[in-house]
Design an enzyme around this catalytic site. Structure first.
Site, PDB file in Angstrom:
ATOM      1  N   HIS A  47      -3.786  39.918 -21.897  1.00 21.21           N
ATOM      2  CA  HIS A  47      -4.795  39.576 -22.906  1.00 21.21           C
ATOM      3  C   HIS A  47      -6.208  39.843 -22.375  1.00 21.21           C
ATOM      4  CE1 HIS A  47      -3.861  36.433 -20.151  1.00 21.21           C
ATOM      5  NE2 HIS A  47      -4.731  35.567 -20.617  1.00 21.21           N
TER       6      HIS A  47
ATOM      7  N   ASP B 266     -12.823  32.639 -22.859  1.00 19.73           N
ATOM      8  CA  ASP B 266     -12.029  31.482 -23.225  1.00 19.73           C
ATOM      9  C   ASP B 266     -10.666  32.025 -23.594  1.00 19.73           C
ATOM     10  OD1 ASP B 266     -12.271  28.557 -23.351  1.00 19.73           O
ATOM     11  OD2 ASP B 266     -11.376  28.875 -25.313  1.00 19.73           O
TER      12      ASP B 266
HETATM   13  P1  ITT Z   1     -13.514  28.245 -17.349  1.00 25.92           P
HETATM   14  O1  ITT Z   1     -13.691  27.489 -18.629  1.00 25.92           O
HETATM   15  O2  ITT Z   1     -14.411  27.768 -16.219  1.00 25.92           O
HETATM   16  O3  ITT Z   1     -13.574  29.725 -17.528  1.00 25.92           O
HETATM   17  P2  ITT Z   1     -10.796  27.256 -17.491  1.00 25.92           P
HETATM   18  O4  ITT Z   1      -9.615  27.325 -16.578  1.00 25.92           O
HETATM   19  O5  ITT Z   1     -11.213  25.886 -17.985  1.00 25.92           O
HETATM   20  O6  ITT Z   1     -12.021  27.976 -16.767  1.00 25.92           O
HETATM   21  P3  ITT Z   1     -10.220  28.011 -20.222  1.00 25.92           P
HETATM   22  O7  ITT Z   1     -10.917  26.835 -20.768  1.00 25.92           O
HETATM   23  O8  ITT Z   1     -10.433  29.350 -20.865  1.00 25.92           O
HETATM   24  O9  ITT Z   1     -10.559  28.236 -18.674  1.00 25.92           O
HETATM   25  O10 ITT Z   1      -8.683  27.679 -20.168  1.00 25.92           O
HETATM   26  C1  ITT Z   1      -7.782  28.697 -20.026  1.00 25.92           C
HETATM   27  C2  ITT Z   1      -6.480  28.166 -19.502  1.00 25.92           C
HETATM   28  O11 ITT Z   1      -5.442  28.967 -20.100  1.00 25.92           O
HETATM   29  C3  ITT Z   1      -6.372  28.377 -17.995  1.00 25.92           C
HETATM   30  O12 ITT Z   1      -6.756  27.245 -17.261  1.00 25.92           O
HETATM   31  C4  ITT Z   1      -4.891  28.678 -17.844  1.00 25.92           C
HETATM   32  O13 ITT Z   1      -4.173  27.487 -17.793  1.00 25.92           O
HETATM   33  C5  ITT Z   1      -4.560  29.419 -19.141  1.00 25.92           C
HETATM   34  N1  ITT Z   1      -4.711  30.872 -18.951  1.00 25.92           N
HETATM   35  C6  ITT Z   1      -5.703  31.693 -19.417  1.00 25.92           C
HETATM   36  N2  ITT Z   1      -5.523  32.953 -19.010  1.00 25.92           N
HETATM   37  C7  ITT Z   1      -4.416  32.940 -18.255  1.00 25.92           C
HETATM   38  C8  ITT Z   1      -3.726  33.927 -17.539  1.00 25.92           C
HETATM   39  O14 ITT Z   1      -4.162  35.184 -17.461  1.00 25.92           O
HETATM   40  N3  ITT Z   1      -2.618  33.571 -16.888  1.00 25.92           N
HETATM   41  C9  ITT Z   1      -2.165  32.305 -16.924  1.00 25.92           C
HETATM   42  N4  ITT Z   1      -2.764  31.301 -17.549  1.00 25.92           N
HETATM   43  C10 ITT Z   1      -3.884  31.602 -18.223  1.00 25.92           C
END
Ligand code: ITT
Length: 209
Positions: free
Chosen positions: A181, A72
Site C-alpha cells: 500500500h 496514515d
Molecule cells: P505515525 O502516526 O507516527 O506515522 P503510527 O504507527 O501511529 O505512526 P498510523 O497511525 O498510521 O501510524 O498507524 C498505522 C498502523 O497500521 C501501524 O502502527 C501498523 O500497526 C499498521 N500498519 C501500517 N502500515 C503497515 C505496514 O506496512 N505493515 C504492517 N502494519 C502496518
C-alpha cells in the site's frame, strides 16, 4: 533540488525505513521527526486515513516550518466491518505493541473462514500554510492463522499476500515496497514528482519566512 528538507512526519521506525528506501533518488534531503527536538504529538482523531494524514502533515509543517510528508495507514478486515482501520496502531489499546495488536486480531478472527483484508495508505504532503497533496495506495491479502516471518513491522507477520505466497514479514524490504500500500502510494507520488517539486517551490516562495 529543494532548498529545504522534506520532513517525514512520523516516529514509526518501520515507516521511516520504508520511506527512506522509497525516496532514494528523489533529490530531496529527507529528515524525520527524530532529527528535531520534541514537538507535541498530533491527535489522530480523524474518521478517515485521509483526515489523519492531512492533519499530521499540516501540523508538522507548521511546527517546524518545513514541508512535511505524513502517512496514515492501517489494516481493514472485511469480516470485522473494516476494523481496525484508523485504529490500527492502538487496536489492542493505547500503547499496544505490534504483538498485542496481532494477537488481538488473530483472536477476533478465530474460527472465521472469511479472512480477506487490505492494507491502506494515504500520504499527504503539506507546507506550513495552504492545501496538501494526497496520494493513496491499497494492497489486498488475507489474515493468516498464526504469525509468520520476522521482517517488516506492525501487522506484517499476519498479512498473507497471495501473489507472492508469503506474508509481508517474509518479504525483503524491496519485495514489500514493490507491492505494498505504501509502495503504491509512493509510486503515484514518484510519477508526478516533478510537478510536486514545482508545487512545493511555489508554495514555499509564498511563505513568510
Ligand atoms: P505515525 O502516526 O507516527 O506515522 P503510527 O504507527 O501511529 O505512526 P498510523 O497511525 O498510521 O501510524 O498507524 C498505522 C498502523 O497500521 C501501524 O502502527 C501498523 O500497526 C499498521 N500498519 C501500517 N502500515 C503497515 C505496514 O506496512 N505493515 C504492517 N502494519 C502496518
Amino acid at each position: 533540488m529543494l532548498n529545504r528538507p522534506l520532513v517525514l512526519a512520523t516516529r514509526n521506525q518501520g515507516k521511516i525505513r520504508e520511506f527512506r528506501a522509497l525516496a532514494a533518488g528523489f533529490g530531496v534531503d529527507i529528515k524525520s521527526l527524530e532529527d528535531f527536538g520534541p514537538i507535541p504529538p498530533v491527535e489522530e482523531d480523524g474518521e478517515t486515513f485521509e483526515d489523519n494524514a492531512y492533519k499530521k502533515a499540516h501540523f508538522t509543517a507548521r511546527a517546524l516550518g518545513y514541508p512535511a510528508l505524513a502517512d496514515d495507514s492501517g489494516l481493514t478486515v472485511h469480516t470485522l466491518g473494516g476494523q481496525p482501520g484508523v485504529f490500527s496502531a492502538r487496536y489492542a489499546g493505547e500503547g499496544a505493541t505490534d504483538g498485542d495488536n496481532n494477537r488481538k486480531l488473530l483472536a477476533a478472527l478465530d474460527g472465521k473462514t472469511d479472512r480477506k483484508a487490505a492494507f491502506q495508505c494515504v500520504i499527504a504532503i503539506a507546507v506550513p500554510r495552504g492545501p496538501a497533496l494526497i496520494y493513496e495506495g491499497r494492497c489486498d491479502g488475507e489474515i493468516t492463522l498464526e504469525e509468520r516471518g520476522e521482517n517488516g513491522f506492525g501487522y506484517d507477520p499476519v498479512f498473507f499476500y497471495p501473489p507472492l505466497d508469503r506474508t509481508f514479514a517474509q518479504l525483503s524490504q524491496e519485495e514489500k515496497n514493490r507491492v505494498s500500500h505504501r509502495g503504491q502510494a509512493m509510486a503515484e507520488l514518484k510519477q508526478e514528482f516533478d510537478k510536486v517539486m514545482i508545487w512545493l517551490k511555489a508554495r514555499l516562495a509564498e511563505e513568510p519566512f
